[in-house]
Design an enzyme around this catalytic site. Structure first.
Site, PDB file in Angstrom:
ATOM      1  N   GLY A 159      10.062   4.278  -3.229  1.00 23.23           N
ATOM      2  CA  GLY A 159       9.219   4.905  -3.779  1.00 23.23           C
ATOM      3  C   GLY A 159       8.864   6.617  -3.042  1.00 23.23           C
ATOM      4  O   GLY A 159       8.474   7.443  -3.614  1.00 23.23           O
ATOM      5  N   CYS A 160       8.972   6.578  -1.803  1.00 19.69           N
ATOM      6  CA  CYS A 160       8.837   7.492  -0.925  1.00 19.69           C
ATOM      7  C   CYS A 160      10.082   8.546  -0.983  1.00 19.69           C
ATOM      8  O   CYS A 160      11.073   8.262  -0.407  1.00 19.69           O
ATOM      9  CB  CYS A 160       8.550   7.088   0.462  1.00 19.69           C
ATOM     10  SG  CYS A 160       8.213   8.748   1.593  1.00 19.69           S
ATOM     11  N   ALA A 161       9.640   9.573  -1.438  1.00 24.10           N
ATOM     12  CA  ALA A 161      10.892  10.650  -1.684  1.00 24.10           C
ATOM     13  C   ALA A 161      11.245  11.370  -0.192  1.00 24.10           C
ATOM     14  O   ALA A 161      12.252  11.625   0.019  1.00 24.10           O
ATOM     15  CB  ALA A 161      10.376  12.025  -2.399  1.00 24.10           C
TER      16      ALA A 161
END
Length: 681
Positions: A11-13
């Protein structure tokens, strides 16, 4: 070029952008889940090298921002213990190349270590590539940004919640009343019906010719051709009777023969068929007109034909409970396969319409018309496929420009189960989390590095398609030849020919095989990486004790490796929910998916992983029939027991579907009857 093991937070862009930077510099990235990897203190410590303890930490971690933890006051041992308890505290990403390790993403350090292009370093010099950005929008065009955390979390939570485990099965109904099974046939009362014709002559296309599209002259794209397409893809293949019970089999396989998949036709300019949307009833081989398109002028129109697929989740959930969403997606993948094979037999092509979101598809098929589903089970939009007759039609996958508000809609959906005993909210949640936005089409094309498949079986494709069955019992004594075994596996490799020309993504699923009885091949555990990149990732992720020896007398282009030489019969049976059919087949397999890296890109790709599994399963089904043996899909297996056997940790790879092939034992007590009455033909 370096192989970089990249430990990230889902979920970490910024982690996604970091990976893209490395890949654009020519490095191969092997993503791993930092949060679930399960480091020990001794394994974690080398990533920090000679950095002070204060630089080990992720300064954006909640416990640090709230000042609950102050890194300046911690010893190395205290810091490591806290990080092992809460991996969010770790400065990410963790990077490993060979035996060298590092933490964080300092462009200058990485450039001097493994190399980045000067243009990339300059372009990103002013950007913060370590702090995770919030609320990035999901997209699959250009640089891929991460999906929203909520959708990703729903998908991951659903997947883990619905795993079968040795100590317990996924949540499902406590009892089943087979007399109250949902109606397997959806109908729309009040919708006009169009009877599809049966051909006077049989479709004679040899099965071997399906892999050589130029060898099949295209049939006319008319009502007769549509009838052939739908019969061979979604139609009834036989009726079965045992005592007072009677049930239908279909050309498209389904978990538990429950058939949640519904088929629709969207057409424009097709002879003898008004422009509009139609629902297919396989039992009667008819189309129901759901929508009659309105046209404001008489200008010439391009012939266009599409097939839309939807799922009625309750048909599967009635029996399988919360795990049912998985099985519905398997069935969509099988239907993609049956449509591609049927179209190939007609000399037609099939493409998935990618630049179409779930909401627009629901509107096009009328699935969002709540007034037409009052008191009835709703349908979930899945995908739309464009059908062409290989005659060079322009814009054949461009959707008709209809005013849906001005055309006329017909019919009310029937109720399939008037007295449902359960409701599984997690299915609704994961369905919502995996609905597809509008995206650009992928640019991947199947590789051409594999030699053409040999023309082996000249049996008419239509006959093999209709005779396909799911085996219920196997004779556990006979073996298959190595030639047959290798040919079946060869058909799983992505080639620019049916059925893989319908699939516009790189291969993300890789069979792990339990080989029991194949002539000339040592029994044991084997693996078939379906891409070179996947092979490197799998070698890094699987147990270091595996041998990775090329299989005996295996064709040079077939990447089949023996991991362990052993009798794996009991292991395969235990993992497959103790089902003997996994052991009694000549071989069985689990399909290992590139899981977390895929759903990190976009949550809706969760569905597509299962579609690819179903498509693989359809190839196995038909190639088994062509070889004189029989296959069956296995949806019940102990997920993490399979992963533990392979030495996997975290969720970078997950097994999504199992399958087995062998010599079927038929039950002579069950009668087999024709699919359609003689008077219909």
């Amino acid at each position: 070029m370096a192989i970089v093991i990249f430990y990230e937070k889902p979920g970490c862009a910024n982690n996604s952008r970091q990976k893209q930077l490395l890949e654009k510099a020519g490095h191969q990235v092997v993503p791993m889940n930092l949060l679930t990897n399960g480091f020990t203190a001794d394994e974690l410590r080398p990533f920090f090298g000679d950095k002070p303890v204060t630089e080990w930490f992720n300064r954006a971690a909640p416990q640090i921002k709230s000042e609950e933890i102050t890194p300046e006051n911690l010893t190395e041992t205290e810091a490591l213990n806290l990080m092992l308890t809460d991996p969010l505290l770790i400065r990410r990403p963790l990077l490993q190349v060979g035996e060298q390790r590092d933490s964080g993403f300092d462009q200058d350090r990485i450039d001097s270590w493994i190399g980045l292009s000067p243009e990339q370093v300059e372009a990103l010099a002013e950007q913060d590539l370590e702090r995770c950005r919030r609320n990035a929008k999901p997209t699959l065009s250009g640089a891929i940004e991460m999906t929203s955390a909520s959708n990703y979390d729903h998908v991951l939570a659903y997947h883990n919640r619905t795993k079968h485990r040795l100590e317990r099965y996924a949540t499902g109904p406590e009892t089943l009343d087979w007399t109250s099974q949902p109606n397997p046939f959806r109908e729309f009362s009040g919708a006009p019906r169009i009877t599809l014709p049966f051909a006077d002559t049989e479709l004679a296309t040899p099965f071997a010719n399906l892999y050589q599209p130029s060898a099949v002259a295209p049939q006319p794209l008319d009502l007769q051709g549509i009838g052939w397409l739908l019969e061979l893809a979604l139609g009834i293949s036989a009726w079965k009777e045992y005592g007072p019970d009677r049930w239908a089999l279909r050309c498209n396989p389904s978990s538990g023969n429950l058939h949640p998949t519904e088929g629709y036709i969207v057409c424009e300019g097709v002879p003898d068929l008004s422009d509009g949307v139609y629902h297919y009833i396989s039992r009667d081989h008819v189309l129901e007109r759901r929508f009659n398109a309105y046209r404001s002028d008489d200008t010439a129109i391009t012939l266009r034909l599409f097939v839309g697929l939807s799922s009625i989740h309750w048909r599967e959930a009635w029996k399988y409970g919360e795990r049912a969403f998985r099985y519905c997606q398997h069935d969509v993948g099988h239907a993609i396969g049956t449509l591609r094979y049927a179209a190939a037999a007609l000399g037609w092509s099939v493409r998935i319409v990618e630049n179409l979101g779930s909401d627009r598809l629901a509107g096009l098929l009328g699935l969002n018309r709540n007034q037409d589903f009052t008191g009835a089970e709703t349908e979930e939009p899945e995908l739309l496929l464009a059908i062409t007759a290989n005659t060079g039609e322009a814009d054949s996958d461009k959707l008709p420009d209809w005013d849906l508000a001005r055309g006329e809609w017909y019919g009310k959906a029937n109720t399939l189960d008037p007295h449902p005993m359960y409701h599984w909210p997690v299915i609704d949640e994961v369905a919502a989390a995996t609905r597809k936005p509008v995206t650009d089409s992928p640019i991947f094309q199947p590789t051409t590095e594999y030699p053409p498949l040999p023309s082996i079986n000249q049996t008419p494709a239509a006959a093999l398609i209709r005779q396909r069955r799911s085996a219920q019992h196997f004779d556990g004594k006979p073996s298959i030849t190595a030639a047959v075994f290798y040919h079946i596996l060869d058909c799983l490799l992505p080639r620019p020919a049916p059925p893989w020309d319908v699939w516009q993504y790189p291969p993300r699923l890789h069979p792990v095989l339990f080989v029991h009885r194949v002539d000339g091949l040592t029994p044991g555990l084997y693996i078939l990486p379906r891409s070179h990149i996947a092979e490197s990732s799998l070698r890094a992720a699987l147990s270091s004790e595996f041998a990775w020896v090329k299989a005996q007398e295996c064709p040079d282009h077939l990447p089949l490796f023996q991991l362990v030489a052993a009798d794996c019969g009991q292991a395969s049976q235990t993992i497959s929910c103790h089902q003997a059919i996994a052991k009694q087949g000549c071989f069985s397999l689990g399909m290992l998916a590139e899981f977390e890296p895929t759903i990190q890109q976009a949550s809706w790709l969760y569905r597509e992983l299962y579609w690819e599994a179903g498509l693989l399963g359809q190839v196995l089904y038909l190639e088994a029939e062509a070889a004189g043996v029989r296959g069956t899909g296995i949806g019940c297996y102990f997920d993490d027991s399979m992963h533990e056997l392979l030495g996997l940790s975290g969720q970078s790879f997950q097994s999504l579907y199992h399958f087995t092939i062998g010599y079927s034992l038929n039950d002579a007590r069950i009668l087999t009857l024709p699919p359609y009455p003689k008077e219909m033909r």
